[in-house]
Scaffold this motif. Structure first.
Motif, PDB file in Angstrom:
ATOM      1  N   GLU A 146      -4.270   3.485  -9.032  1.00  0.00           N
ATOM      2  CA  GLU A 146      -5.142   4.062  -8.010  1.00  0.00           C
ATOM      3  C   GLU A 146      -6.231   3.061  -7.599  1.00  0.00           C
ATOM      4  O   GLU A 146      -6.558   2.924  -6.413  1.00  0.00           O
ATOM      5  CB  GLU A 146      -5.769   5.347  -8.528  1.00  0.00           C
ATOM      6  N   LEU A 147      -6.776   2.342  -8.573  1.00  0.00           N
ATOM      7  CA  LEU A 147      -7.773   1.311  -8.268  1.00  0.00           C
ATOM      8  C   LEU A 147      -7.156   0.187  -7.446  1.00  0.00           C
ATOM      9  O   LEU A 147      -7.768  -0.309  -6.492  1.00  0.00           O
ATOM     10  CB  LEU A 147      -8.365   0.759  -9.567  1.00  0.00           C
ATOM     11  N   ASP A 148      -5.940  -0.229  -7.824  1.00  0.00           N
ATOM     12  CA  ASP A 148      -5.233  -1.269  -7.061  1.00  0.00           C
ATOM     13  C   ASP A 148      -4.960  -0.796  -5.637  1.00  0.00           C
ATOM     14  O   ASP A 148      -5.060  -1.576  -4.679  1.00  0.00           O
ATOM     15  CB  ASP A 148      -3.910  -1.630  -7.748  1.00  0.00           C
ATOM     16  N   HIS A 149      -4.608   0.475  -5.522  1.00  0.00           N
ATOM     17  CA  HIS A 149      -4.314   1.036  -4.202  1.00  0.00           C
ATOM     18  C   HIS A 149      -5.567   1.061  -3.325  1.00  0.00           C
ATOM     19  O   HIS A 149      -5.510   0.743  -2.127  1.00  0.00           O
ATOM     20  CB  HIS A 149      -3.750   2.451  -4.364  1.00  0.00           C
ATOM     21  N   LEU A 150      -6.693   1.414  -3.925  1.00  0.00           N
ATOM     22  CA  LEU A 150      -7.960   1.419  -3.178  1.00  0.00           C
ATOM     23  C   LEU A 150      -8.321   0.009  -2.711  1.00  0.00           C
ATOM     24  O   LEU A 150      -8.820  -0.181  -1.595  1.00  0.00           O
ATOM     25  CB  LEU A 150      -9.078   1.993  -4.049  1.00  0.00           C
ATOM     26  N   ASP A 151      -8.059  -0.993  -3.555  1.00  0.00           N
ATOM     27  CA  ASP A 151      -8.307  -2.391  -3.166  1.00  0.00           C
ATOM     28  C   ASP A 151      -7.379  -2.808  -2.029  1.00  0.00           C
ATOM     29  O   ASP A 151      -7.780  -3.527  -1.108  1.00  0.00           O
ATOM     30  CB  ASP A 151      -8.094  -3.319  -4.366  1.00  0.00           C
ATOM     31  N   THR A 163      -4.470   5.621 -13.216  1.00  0.00           N
ATOM     32  CA  THR A 163      -5.845   5.207 -12.905  1.00  0.00           C
ATOM     33  C   THR A 163      -5.887   3.754 -12.444  1.00  0.00           C
ATOM     34  O   THR A 163      -6.555   3.414 -11.456  1.00  0.00           O
ATOM     35  CB  THR A 163      -6.740   5.385 -14.143  1.00  0.00           C
ATOM     36  N   THR A 164      -5.142   2.894 -13.147  1.00  0.00           N
ATOM     37  CA  THR A 164      -5.095   1.471 -12.779  1.00  0.00           C
ATOM     38  C   THR A 164      -4.469   1.282 -11.408  1.00  0.00           C
ATOM     39  O   THR A 164      -4.975   0.520 -10.568  1.00  0.00           O
ATOM     40  CB  THR A 164      -4.294   0.684 -13.831  1.00  0.00           C
ATOM     41  N   SER A 191       0.830  -1.204   0.000  1.00  0.00           N
ATOM     42  CA  SER A 191       0.000   0.000   0.000  1.00  0.00           C
ATOM     43  C   SER A 191       0.868   1.258   0.000  1.00  0.00           C
ATOM     44  O   SER A 191       0.598   2.217  -0.739  1.00  0.00           O
ATOM     45  CB  SER A 191      -0.923  -0.008   1.215  1.00  0.00           C
ATOM     46  N   GLN A 212       2.509   1.720  -3.413  1.00  0.00           N
ATOM     47  CA  GLN A 212       1.548   2.215  -4.401  1.00  0.00           C
ATOM     48  C   GLN A 212       1.297   3.709  -4.226  1.00  0.00           C
ATOM     49  O   GLN A 212       1.208   4.458  -5.208  1.00  0.00           O
ATOM     50  CB  GLN A 212       0.229   1.440  -4.285  1.00  0.00           C
TER      51      GLN A 212
END
Length: 393
Positions: free
Chosen positions: A166-171, A163-164, A112, A115
């Protein structure tokens, strides 16, 4: 420690504290609770038997016998020893389960953090790329169409990558957020310095440490040896009996009716001899497994220690280049040109990206070392990602 750092450190500590509530940890906790009641303790009496006999079918019962067979005292001792060793193995497994859960959570936190840092660097790189186009336009320079397409392509690529990521980071922060009362953000977090990592790795002589992985291997081997002793003592379980008799047909006085018998078993032949021989053979193989565990742990510790040292040297090299880039910046400021400023910023972003990648590898190797050395199990309450190894409680 400033107030902002203390607040931001809360979500890390909360997430690490959750290790104690993990399913596997609770499983070993239940085992320890079960063993606290001494469930494997042998009874002193192996068997109780009451017999009644009549000499003829249509006659009343006139012969009573009460027989007690005691448990082999060596069996009682062996089971007590086995239970004690089983509890020791369960305690080590409990500690190791917490250590493994902590390791898993440390790796989630490192991912995390990496990222987040990567997102900041992508933003920096995007600014540099956009600055290149804006500078050339503002100075009236005619951009080569090929160069312009290449820059715009790189900008699009970075935006998609951001963008990709950021989505991985949110997960990645979902499991962290689920166990934290505060917002998960790395903005004010201060991660442990590379020099501190190297200091910790070389602060201990691993050959002198009581390594939990080696201790577990030894304890499991001792458990097998004690199980062998249990099986051996149980193979001579019937050591004899004591019996009280009452025969109403014998004599006229009450004392004449009473009698007793004592029997002692003579173990001339052990019917479990072959089974015990197989158990002894398994013990030889188990000893080899213990020796192999020692070799593997020592090898992996040496390997991971060298890896930490190599990664530290690599970060130090990149840091030196970043320091040198400051000197280059001073020279550019003496004779500034838009092209030189942009080139320098691109160079610095590349160095920061390289450092971020190496730093992630260093943190992962550091956690691997803590796990292999047993430090993660012996000092579970420390936050090994904080600069001063603060307590997680």
């Amino acid at each position: 420690m400033n107030q902002a750092f203390a607040q931001q450190g809360t979500f890390v500590d909360d997430f690490l504290n959750g290790s104690y509530e993990a399913l596997k940890v609770k499983l070993y906790e239940q085992e320890l609770t079960f063993l606290d009641d001494d469930p494997i303790k042998s009874s002193w009496i192996r068997e109780v038997e009451i017999r009644a006999k009549a000499k003829h079918y249509n006659e009343t019962i006139d012969d009573y016998r009460f027989r007690v067979s005691p448990t082999n005292p060596w069996e009682i001792k062996a089971n007590k020893s086995y239970q004690s060793q089983l509890k020791e193995v369960s305690e080590i497994n409990y500690s190791l389960a917490i250590s493994k859960e902590l390791k898993k959570r440390y790796l989630i936190l490192i991912t995390s953090y990496y990222q987040y840092q990567k997102l900041q660097l992508i933003d920096e790189e995007l600014q540099v790329k956009k600055l290149t186009v804006d500078t050339d336009i503002s100075t009236g320079k005619n951009l080569d169409p090929v160069d312009l397409i290449e820059i715009e392509s790189r900008i699009s690529e970075l935006e998609i990558k951001r963008t990709t990521l950021e989505l991985d980071h949110l997960d990645a922060i979902i499991p962290i957020q689920n166990e934290s009362q505060s917002e998960v953000t790395w903005k004010d977090w201060k991660m442990i310095k590379p020099a501190k990592i190297l200091e910790l790795v070389y602060a201990y002589d691993t050959s002198q440490l009581q390594n939990i992985h080696k201790t577990l291997a030894d304890s499991k081997f001792d458990l097998k040896k004690r199980m062998y002793q249990v099986n051996k003592s149980e193979s001579f379980g019937n050591i004899g009996f004591m019996q009280a008799n009452m025969d109403l047909d014998q004599g006229s006085d009450f004392n004449d009716h009473l009698g007793f018998q004592i029997g002692i078993s003579i173990p001339i032949v052990n019917k479990k001899k072959a089974d015990l021989a197989r158990d002894r053979f398994d013990l030889i193989e188990s000893q080899n497994n213990v020796d192999q565990t020692y070799e593997e742990v020592d090898f992996e510790l040496t390997s991971i220690t060298k890896k930490v040292s190599s990664l530290y040297q690599l970060i130090k090299l990149i840091d030196d280049k970043l320091s040198r880039s400051v000197i280059l910046s001073e020279r550019v400021e003496q004779n500034p040109t838009p092209g030189a400023v942009i080139k320098l910023e691109q160079y610095r972003v590349e160095l920061k990206n390289q450092r971020n990648n190496v730093y992630q590898d260093l943190l992962i190797a550091y956690i691997e070392y803590l796990d292999l050395s047993g430090l993660l199990a012996s000092n579970k309450n420390l936050n090994y990602l904080s600069p001063n190894l603060n307590s997680i409680h």
